[in-house]
Design a protein around this motif. Structure first.
Motif, mmCIF file in Angstrom:
data_model
loop_
_atom_site.group_PDB
_atom_site.id
_atom_site.type_symbol
_atom_site.label_atom_id
_atom_site.label_comp_id
_atom_site.label_asym_id
_atom_site.label_seq_id
_atom_site.Cartn_x
_atom_site.Cartn_y
_atom_site.Cartn_z
ATOM 1 N N ILE A 15 34.017 31.570 47.474
ATOM 2 C CA ILE A 15 35.156 31.349 46.415
ATOM 3 C C ILE A 15 34.274 32.256 45.030
ATOM 4 O O ILE A 15 35.148 32.660 44.199
ATOM 5 N N ASP A 16 33.268 31.964 45.034
ATOM 6 C CA ASP A 16 32.395 32.761 43.626
ATOM 7 C C ASP A 16 32.640 34.086 43.747
ATOM 8 O O ASP A 16 32.957 34.872 42.699
ATOM 9 N N ALA A 17 32.813 34.559 44.682
ATOM 10 C CA ALA A 17 32.867 36.168 45.243
ATOM 11 C C ALA A 17 34.274 36.662 44.906
ATOM 12 O O ALA A 17 34.543 37.789 45.070
ATOM 13 N N PHE A 18 35.200 35.387 45.068
ATOM 14 C CA PHE A 18 36.442 35.873 44.791
ATOM 15 C C PHE A 18 36.915 36.772 43.472
ATOM 16 O O PHE A 18 36.663 36.200 42.625
ATOM 17 N N THR A 19 37.744 37.838 43.944
ATOM 18 C CA THR A 19 38.409 38.410 42.706
ATOM 19 C C THR A 19 39.784 38.869 42.845
ATOM 20 O O THR A 19 40.202 38.858 44.065
ATOM 21 N N ALA A 20 40.242 38.853 41.837
ATOM 22 C CA ALA A 20 42.097 38.979 41.862
ATOM 23 C C ALA A 20 42.265 39.945 41.060
ATOM 24 O O ALA A 20 41.909 39.939 39.674
ATOM 25 N N ALA A 21 43.054 41.154 41.476
ATOM 26 C CA ALA A 21 43.510 41.981 40.673
ATOM 27 C C ALA A 21 44.650 41.808 40.030
ATOM 28 O O ALA A 21 45.226 42.260 39.251
ATOM 29 N N ASP A 22 45.629 41.009 40.660
ATOM 30 C CA ASP A 22 46.810 40.777 40.024
ATOM 31 C C ASP A 22 47.263 39.241 40.363
ATOM 32 O O ASP A 22 46.606 38.389 41.161
ATOM 33 N N ASP A 23 48.402 38.862 40.013
ATOM 34 C CA ASP A 23 48.766 37.597 40.009
ATOM 35 C C ASP A 23 49.195 37.144 41.573
ATOM 36 O O ASP A 23 49.125 36.210 41.875
ATOM 37 N N LYS A 24 49.574 38.225 42.372
ATOM 38 C CA LYS A 24 49.872 37.992 43.718
ATOM 39 C C LYS A 24 48.203 37.343 44.500
ATOM 40 O O LYS A 24 48.498 36.140 45.272
ATOM 41 N N GLU A 70 39.224 24.276 42.235
ATOM 42 C CA GLU A 70 40.295 24.235 41.247
ATOM 43 C C GLU A 70 39.987 24.919 39.779
ATOM 44 O O GLU A 70 40.982 25.592 39.257
ATOM 45 N N ALA A 71 38.516 24.605 39.427
ATOM 46 C CA ALA A 71 38.073 25.419 38.239
ATOM 47 C C ALA A 71 38.220 26.972 38.506
ATOM 48 O O ALA A 71 38.821 27.670 37.588
ATOM 49 N N LYS A 72 37.776 27.414 39.717
ATOM 50 C CA LYS A 72 37.919 28.840 39.942
ATOM 51 C C LYS A 72 39.267 29.297 39.753
ATOM 52 O O LYS A 72 39.520 30.424 39.307
ATOM 53 N N PHE A 73 40.237 28.315 40.388
ATOM 54 C CA PHE A 73 41.555 28.828 40.345
ATOM 55 C C PHE A 73 42.270 28.817 38.870
ATOM 56 O O PHE A 73 42.958 29.776 38.389
ATOM 57 N N GLU A 74 41.552 27.877 38.145
ATOM 58 C CA GLU A 74 42.377 27.885 36.504
ATOM 59 C C GLU A 74 41.713 29.056 35.980
ATOM 60 O O GLU A 74 42.416 29.623 35.109
ATOM 61 N N ALA A 75 40.356 29.617 36.365
ATOM 62 C CA ALA A 75 39.903 30.630 35.642
ATOM 63 C C ALA A 75 40.571 31.978 36.058
ATOM 64 O O ALA A 75 41.047 32.745 35.269
ATOM 65 N N LEU A 76 41.065 32.047 37.664
ATOM 66 C CA LEU A 76 41.724 33.249 37.720
ATOM 67 C C LEU A 76 43.114 33.094 37.171
ATOM 68 O O LEU A 76 43.568 34.369 36.670
ATOM 69 N N LYS A 77 43.816 31.860 37.126
ATOM 70 C CA LYS A 77 45.120 32.035 36.493
ATOM 71 C C LYS A 77 45.019 32.289 35.056
ATOM 72 O O LYS A 77 45.828 33.272 34.630
ATOM 73 N N GLU A 78 44.028 32.143 34.275
ATOM 74 C CA GLU A 78 43.817 32.467 32.797
ATOM 75 C C GLU A 78 43.965 33.847 32.782
ATOM 76 O O GLU A 78 44.314 34.472 31.913
ATOM 77 N N ALA A 79 42.850 34.291 33.563
ATOM 78 C CA ALA A 79 42.649 35.934 33.327
ATOM 79 C C ALA A 79 43.821 36.553 33.795
ATOM 80 O O ALA A 79 43.809 37.779 33.450
ATOM 81 N N HIS A 80 44.893 36.210 34.660
ATOM 82 C CA HIS A 80 46.008 36.945 34.817
ATOM 83 C C HIS A 80 47.105 36.254 34.440
ATOM 84 O O HIS A 80 48.285 36.824 34.901
ATOM 85 N N SER A 81 47.244 35.508 33.375
ATOM 86 C CA SER A 81 48.528 35.279 32.778
ATOM 87 C C SER A 81 49.326 36.629 32.260
ATOM 88 O O SER A 81 48.481 37.502 31.635
ATOM 89 N N GLY A 82 50.351 36.656 32.425
ATOM 90 C CA GLY A 82 51.281 37.683 32.279
ATOM 91 C C GLY A 82 51.235 38.937 32.908
ATOM 92 O O GLY A 82 51.522 39.951 32.685
ATOM 93 N N THR A 83 50.191 38.804 34.136
ATOM 94 C CA THR A 83 50.249 40.063 34.722
ATOM 95 C C THR A 83 51.278 39.841 35.929
ATOM 96 O O THR A 83 51.284 40.955 36.950
ATOM 97 N N GLU A 84 52.007 39.051 36.083
ATOM 98 C CA GLU A 84 53.151 39.148 37.155
ATOM 99 C C GLU A 84 54.120 40.318 37.046
ATOM 100 O O GLU A 84 54.292 40.801 35.975
ATOM 101 N N SER A 85 54.676 40.510 37.973
ATOM 102 C CA SER A 85 55.514 41.881 38.039
ATOM 103 C C SER A 85 56.701 41.410 37.331
ATOM 104 O O SER A 85 57.132 40.309 37.459
#
Ligand code: 2U9
Length: 346
Positions: A15-24, A70-85
């Motif tokens: 989980i720690d290593a997971f990165t997300a480039a976009d909303d998907k 859950e905390a990781k998910f919230e952080a990912l969401k925060e970083a990608h708000s508005g990146t949806e296509s």
């Protein structure tokens, strides 16, 4: 229990290593870890294999793991708000928001009409400064110091300090621009000079302390009064219709000799007499004349070789007549209810 701890440690580093480039990718994370069939729920399910005496401790560890995911998910969401296509967030089939169009100012419409007629005759457009020195506004135009015509024009002077070598003023006509064109020394000259001018007059429904002019100038060898007449005939017929009649009256301007004013048959009543033409059947629309030899000389042009004509007209009055505007102050009040009524088609 040992297996469970090991598994959770491995999951946590994944989980720690997971990165997300976009909303998907954020959504992929949620499904994999936090979905109803996700790994967090699945790991929770392993509680049933933990011996009773260790259940309390295992419960805490699992809970903490769940919070971690859950905390990781919230952080990912925060970083990608508005990146949806675009297509995810918008219904592209909805009608768009209307962008209200502006409209041209009636003075601009009238000025552009006048300019375009002269452009078709080969006149170029020239513009000059509104703050001008005494030479370009007066002296070069055959109005030396103490000439009475200077007083006639009710000039606004600009305080340029005691050390200023020349008097600065707000131009009283656009003729300063023609003087500047002549001083460039390139002949022949065929220019039209539109612009704002200033006169210290009492403001009323009929006159303002600033207004607009279009002036013209044509200098070449062998230019005659006949050229002036034909040029201005063409202009008024394009402007007021082919049937309009024209008359010249002798007049006086310091910068032209001979000078004339031109009237057209009243385009409101057709010449039968109304309030606009004061029952005369004629409306004055411009002044004109052959450029005074002194003016040519002042600008370094040899009056023995070159001659020319000039003319000047106001823009406000024709615009008021055309659009039925009864107060000149409306032009400069910027009331949108007034401004939005004008189009070039009418
Ligand atoms: C140069 C030489 C001569 C420009 C001219 C007029 C006549 C004229 C008025 C019309 C209504 C001003 O807006 S108004 O009040 N203008 O009657 N203007 S001849 O003559 C020039 C200009 C430049 C070098």
């Amino acid at each position: 229990m040992q297996d469970l701890l090991q598994k959770i440690a491995a999951y946590k580093s994944e989980i720690d290593a997971f990165t997300a480039a976009d909303d998907k990718r954020v959504e992929e994370f949620r499904i994999k870890w936090l979905g109803t069939k996700g790994l967090v729920k699945g790991t929770m399910g392993e509680m049933k294999h933990v011996p009773n005496e260790q259940k309390r401790e295992a419960g805490q560890i699992l809970n903490e793991f769940k919070q971690f995911a859950e905390a990781k998910f919230e952080a990912l969401k925060e970083a990608h708000s508005g990146t949806e296509s675009l297509s995810d967030s918008m219904d592209l089939s909805l009608p768009g928001d209307e962008t209200p169009l502006g409209s041209r100012h009636p003075i601009s419409l009238m000025r552009n009409r006048i300019i375009s007629i002269f452009q078709r005759l080969g006149f170029a457009v020239a513009e000059g400064p509104e703050v001008e020195d005494d030479w370009h506004n007066f002296t070069a135009l055959n109005m030396p110091e103490h000439h009475p015509a200077r007083d006639m024009q009710d000039t606004f002077y600009v305080d340029a300090g005691e050390n200023s070598a020349v008097d600065w003023l707000l131009r009283t006509h656009t003729s300063n621009t023609q003087i500047r064109e002549m001083e460039k020394g390139k002949l022949p000259i065929r220019v039209i000079c539109p612009g704002r001018v200033y006169r210290n007059e009492t403001i009323s429904a009929r006159s303002h302390c600033f207004f607009h002019q279009v002036e013209g100038l044509y200098i070449d060898e062998h230019v005659s009064f006949a050229d002036l007449k034909q040029t201005l005939y063409f202009f008024v017929k394009e402007m007021y219709g082919q049937d309009v009649r024209v008359r010249f009256r002798p007049s006086y301007f310091p910068f032209t000799e001979p000078s004339a004013e031109m009237d057209v048959s009243c385009f409101i009543c057709g010449g039968t007499g109304c309030n606009i033409c004061k029952k005369t059947g004629w409306v004055e629309i411009l002044g004109c004349g052959m450029i005074h030899p002194n003016v040519l000389q002042n600008c370094g042009i040899n009056p023995e070789k070159y001659t020319g004509f000039a003319f000047g007209m106001g823009v406000e009055r024709p615009a008021m007549l055309k659009y039925g505007i009864n107060d000149i102050r409306l032009f400069s009040e910027n009331d949108v209810r007034f401004l939005k009524q004008f189009t070039s088609a009418t």
